[in-house]
Write a protein that holds these residues in place. Structure first.
Motif, short mmCIF file in Angstrom:
data_model
loop_
_atom_site.label_atom_id
_atom_site.label_comp_id
_atom_site.label_asym_id
_atom_site.label_seq_id
_atom_site.Cartn_x
_atom_site.Cartn_y
_atom_site.Cartn_z
N ALA A 188 0.64 4.06 -2.91
CA ALA A 188 0.41 5.47 -2.60
C ALA A 188 1.62 6.31 -3.00
O ALA A 188 1.48 7.46 -3.44
N ALA A 227 1.55 7.56 -6.56
CA ALA A 227 0.73 8.77 -6.71
C ALA A 227 1.48 10.00 -6.22
O ALA A 227 1.43 11.06 -6.86
N LEU A 269 0.83 -1.21 0.00
CA LEU A 269 0.00 0.00 0.00
C LEU A 269 0.86 1.26 0.00
O LEU A 269 0.52 2.25 -0.66
N SER A 270 1.98 1.23 0.72
CA SER A 270 2.89 2.38 0.73
C SER A 270 3.49 2.62 -0.66
O SER A 270 3.62 3.76 -1.10
N SER A 323 7.39 6.65 -2.54
CA SER A 323 7.11 5.47 -1.71
C SER A 323 7.86 5.54 -0.40
O SER A 323 7.34 5.15 0.65
N VAL A 368 5.94 8.00 1.85
CA VAL A 368 4.71 7.42 2.37
C VAL A 368 5.03 6.38 3.44
O VAL A 368 4.40 6.34 4.51
#
Length: 158
Positions: free
Chosen positions: A115, A118, A111-112, A135, A138
């Motif tokens: 995200a 983005a 998930l990191s 990354s 995040v």
């Protein structure tokens, strides 16, 4: 001048990943021939030279000044285990698995990274950074929020 930047601050401060990320950027933007090769070669040289020089020098200085290393300096009385750590004795026949912790850590990393893609895409509008920086940002935020809030724990071993 551009070769100096690639061989200096980009590769020596950022390492191989940053050298590999910025080499093509310098080649395309400034027309530097072989920029990636220069940056990666300099980063590799820096790592090898630091190991060849640093390890013997560090050992020499430790012996010369009789510096006690952490293993020599710790006695059983000095070891203080925080309350939150589980110190129960586990039956030797039953080997605990880390499946749950591994799945949680893998999920957090995935998930990191997602995200972070983005974040990197957003930051590319303002500044040129290697793709992995988003990354890393995040992941640092996720880890620090978990550590400071206490709402969740990221298992370092997993």
């Amino acid at each position: 001048m551009h070769y100096g930047i690639l061989a200096g601050s980009v590769s020596m401060m950022g390492g191989l990943g940053t050298a590999a990320a910025f080499g093509p950027y310098f080649e395309q933007t400034y027309g530097i021939v072989g920029g990636t090769a220069v940056a990666i070669t300099a980063a590799t040289f820096g790592m090898v030279a630091s190991l060849i020089i640093g390890a013997p020098l560090g050992s020499f200085l430790i012996r010369k000044y009789k510096v006690k290393t952490p293993i020599e300096n710790v006695s059983n009385e000095d070891v203080k285990i925080p309350e939150e750590f589980d110190t129960d004795v586990i039956d030797s026949d039953h080997q605990p698995t880390m499946t749950a912790q591994l799945m949680k850590a893998t999920s957090i990393v995935t998930l990191s990274m997602a995200a972070g893609v983005a974040v990197s895409s957003f930051l590319d509008h303002f500044i040129t950074l290697p793709a992995y920086i988003g990354s890393m940002m995040v992941a640092a935020i996720v880890r620090n929020v978990g550590d400071f809030s206490g709402k969740y724990r990221v298992d370092g071993k997993a």
